[in-house]
Design a protein around this motif. Structure first.
Motif, PDB file in Angstrom:
ATOM      1  N   ARG A  38       0.316  -0.908  -0.054  1.00  0.00           N
ATOM      2  CA  ARG A  38       0.065  -0.354   0.385  1.00  0.00           C
ATOM      3  C   ARG A  38       0.518   1.621   0.119  1.00  0.00           C
ATOM      4  O   ARG A  38       1.184   2.839  -0.239  1.00  0.00           O
ATOM      5  N   GLU A  39       2.533   1.346   0.553  1.00  0.00           N
ATOM      6  CA  GLU A  39       2.501   2.426   0.458  1.00  0.00           C
ATOM      7  C   GLU A  39       3.420   2.731  -1.032  1.00  0.00           C
ATOM      8  O   GLU A  39       3.597   3.716  -0.988  1.00  0.00           O
ATOM      9  N   GLY A  40       4.192   1.421  -1.437  1.00  0.00           N
ATOM     10  CA  GLY A  40       3.821   1.556  -2.506  1.00  0.00           C
ATOM     11  C   GLY A  40       2.976   2.463  -3.381  1.00  0.00           C
ATOM     12  O   GLY A  40       3.661   2.928  -4.090  1.00  0.00           O
ATOM     13  N   GLU A  41       1.994   2.129  -3.506  1.00  0.00           N
ATOM     14  CA  GLU A  41       1.350   2.649  -4.441  1.00  0.00           C
ATOM     15  C   GLU A  41       0.887   3.524  -3.978  1.00  0.00           C
ATOM     16  O   GLU A  41       0.625   4.495  -4.811  1.00  0.00           O
ATOM     17  N   GLN A  42       0.837   4.693  -2.783  1.00  0.00           N
ATOM     18  CA  GLN A  42       0.758   5.376  -2.495  1.00  0.00           C
ATOM     19  C   GLN A  42       1.633   6.311  -3.503  1.00  0.00           C
ATOM     20  O   GLN A  42       1.692   7.918  -3.386  1.00  0.00           O
ATOM     21  N   GLN A  43       3.130   6.308  -3.332  1.00  0.00           N
ATOM     22  CA  GLN A  43       4.052   6.415  -3.437  1.00  0.00           C
ATOM     23  C   GLN A  43       4.101   7.159  -5.187  1.00  0.00           C
ATOM     24  O   GLN A  43       4.435   7.886  -5.843  1.00  0.00           O
ATOM     25  N   LEU A  44       3.191   6.094  -6.132  1.00  0.00           N
ATOM     26  CA  LEU A  44       3.083   6.139  -7.036  1.00  0.00           C
ATOM     27  C   LEU A  44       2.073   6.745  -7.600  1.00  0.00           C
ATOM     28  O   LEU A  44       2.542   7.417  -8.370  1.00  0.00           O
ATOM     29  N   LEU A  45       0.907   6.897  -6.715  1.00  0.00           N
ATOM     30  CA  LEU A  45       0.578   8.166  -6.610  1.00  0.00           C
ATOM     31  C   LEU A  45       0.653   9.500  -6.352  1.00  0.00           C
ATOM     32  O   LEU A  45       0.725  10.763  -7.523  1.00  0.00           O
ATOM     33  N   ARG A  46       1.594   9.648  -5.869  1.00  0.00           N
ATOM     34  CA  ARG A  46       1.971  11.237  -5.538  1.00  0.00           C
ATOM     35  C   ARG A  46       3.177  11.352  -6.690  1.00  0.00           C
ATOM     36  O   ARG A  46       3.083  12.018  -6.861  1.00  0.00           O
ATOM     37  N   GLU A  47       3.497  10.621  -6.801  1.00  0.00           N
ATOM     38  CA  GLU A  47       4.558  10.731  -7.873  1.00  0.00           C
ATOM     39  C   GLU A  47       4.386  11.118  -9.641  1.00  0.00           C
ATOM     40  O   GLU A  47       4.842  11.003 -10.491  1.00  0.00           O
ATOM     41  N   GLY A  48       2.980  10.396  -8.889  1.00  0.00           N
ATOM     42  CA  GLY A  48       1.834  10.896 -10.872  1.00  0.00           C
ATOM     43  C   GLY A  48       2.530   9.645 -12.190  1.00  0.00           C
ATOM     44  O   GLY A  48       2.131   9.764 -13.114  1.00  0.00           O
ATOM     45  N   ALA A  52      -5.120   7.535  -9.392  1.00  0.00           N
ATOM     46  CA  ALA A  52      -5.856   7.248  -8.514  1.00  0.00           C
ATOM     47  C   ALA A  52      -7.344   6.708  -8.865  1.00  0.00           C
ATOM     48  O   ALA A  52      -8.302   7.211  -9.776  1.00  0.00           O
ATOM     49  N   PRO A  53      -7.581   5.518  -8.017  1.00  0.00           N
ATOM     50  CA  PRO A  53      -9.262   5.271  -8.930  1.00  0.00           C
ATOM     51  C   PRO A  53     -10.637   5.785  -8.572  1.00  0.00           C
ATOM     52  O   PRO A  53     -10.430   7.302  -8.159  1.00  0.00           O
ATOM     53  N   PRO A  54     -11.520   5.727  -9.138  1.00  0.00           N
ATOM     54  CA  PRO A  54     -12.690   6.633  -9.407  1.00  0.00           C
ATOM     55  C   PRO A  54     -13.157   6.382  -8.125  1.00  0.00           C
ATOM     56  O   PRO A  54     -12.892   5.543  -7.577  1.00  0.00           O
ATOM     57  N   PRO A  55     -14.292   7.208  -7.629  1.00  0.00           N
ATOM     58  CA  PRO A  55     -14.691   6.873  -5.703  1.00  0.00           C
ATOM     59  C   PRO A  55     -15.684   5.729  -6.490  1.00  0.00           C
ATOM     60  O   PRO A  55     -16.220   5.378  -7.323  1.00  0.00           O
ATOM     61  N   ALA A  56     -15.460   5.347  -5.349  1.00  0.00           N
ATOM     62  CA  ALA A  56     -16.832   4.244  -5.229  1.00  0.00           C
ATOM     63  C   ALA A  56     -18.549   5.041  -5.638  1.00  0.00           C
ATOM     64  O   ALA A  56     -18.544   5.625  -4.885  1.00  0.00           O
ATOM     65  N   ARG A  57     -19.417   4.226  -5.635  1.00  0.00           N
ATOM     66  CA  ARG A  57     -20.997   4.601  -6.091  1.00  0.00           C
ATOM     67  C   ARG A  57     -21.539   4.133  -5.041  1.00  0.00           C
ATOM     68  O   ARG A  57     -21.103   2.921  -4.373  1.00  0.00           O
ATOM     69  N   ARG A  58     -22.439   4.637  -4.365  1.00  0.00           N
ATOM     70  CA  ARG A  58     -23.423   4.500  -2.577  1.00  0.00           C
ATOM     71  C   ARG A  58     -23.890   3.573  -3.894  1.00  0.00           C
ATOM     72  O   ARG A  58     -24.748   4.151  -4.674  1.00  0.00           O
ATOM     73  N   GLY A  59     -24.646   3.064  -2.627  1.00  0.00           N
ATOM     74  CA  GLY A  59     -26.378   2.629  -2.740  1.00  0.00           C
ATOM     75  C   GLY A  59     -26.000   1.003  -4.174  1.00  0.00           C
ATOM     76  O   GLY A  59     -27.152   0.673  -4.434  1.00  0.00           O
ATOM     77  N   LYS A  60     -24.812   1.316  -5.126  1.00  0.00           N
ATOM     78  CA  LYS A  60     -24.940   0.091  -5.595  1.00  0.00           C
ATOM     79  C   LYS A  60     -23.954  -0.897  -5.572  1.00  0.00           C
ATOM     80  O   LYS A  60     -22.988  -0.749  -5.006  1.00  0.00           O
TER      81      LYS A  60
END
Length: 63
Positions: A38-48, A52-60
């Protein structure tokens, strides 16, 4: 026919060795390994490098 089987066995042996090394590095604790991933994933996100995955839809429910 035994050559491909031997090659597969070699790959499986190598994968087993890699798994043992990973288990030892993280004290055989899956939570430590997941935190590392997870830390590696966050680092990849920070570095571009990844978006980021799209937000989860509510109710489905995800099916």
């Amino acid at each position: 026919m035994s050559e491909p089987r031997n090659a597969v066995d070699e790959v499986l042996d190598e994968l087993h060795e890699i798994r043992l090394a990973i288990d030892a590095e993280f004290d055989h604790d899956p939570e430590k390994f997941l935190a590392y991933v997870r830390e590696g994933e966050q680092q990849l996100l920070r570095e571009g490098w990844v978006e980021a995955p799209p937000p989860a839809r509510r109710g489905k429910s995800a099916a």
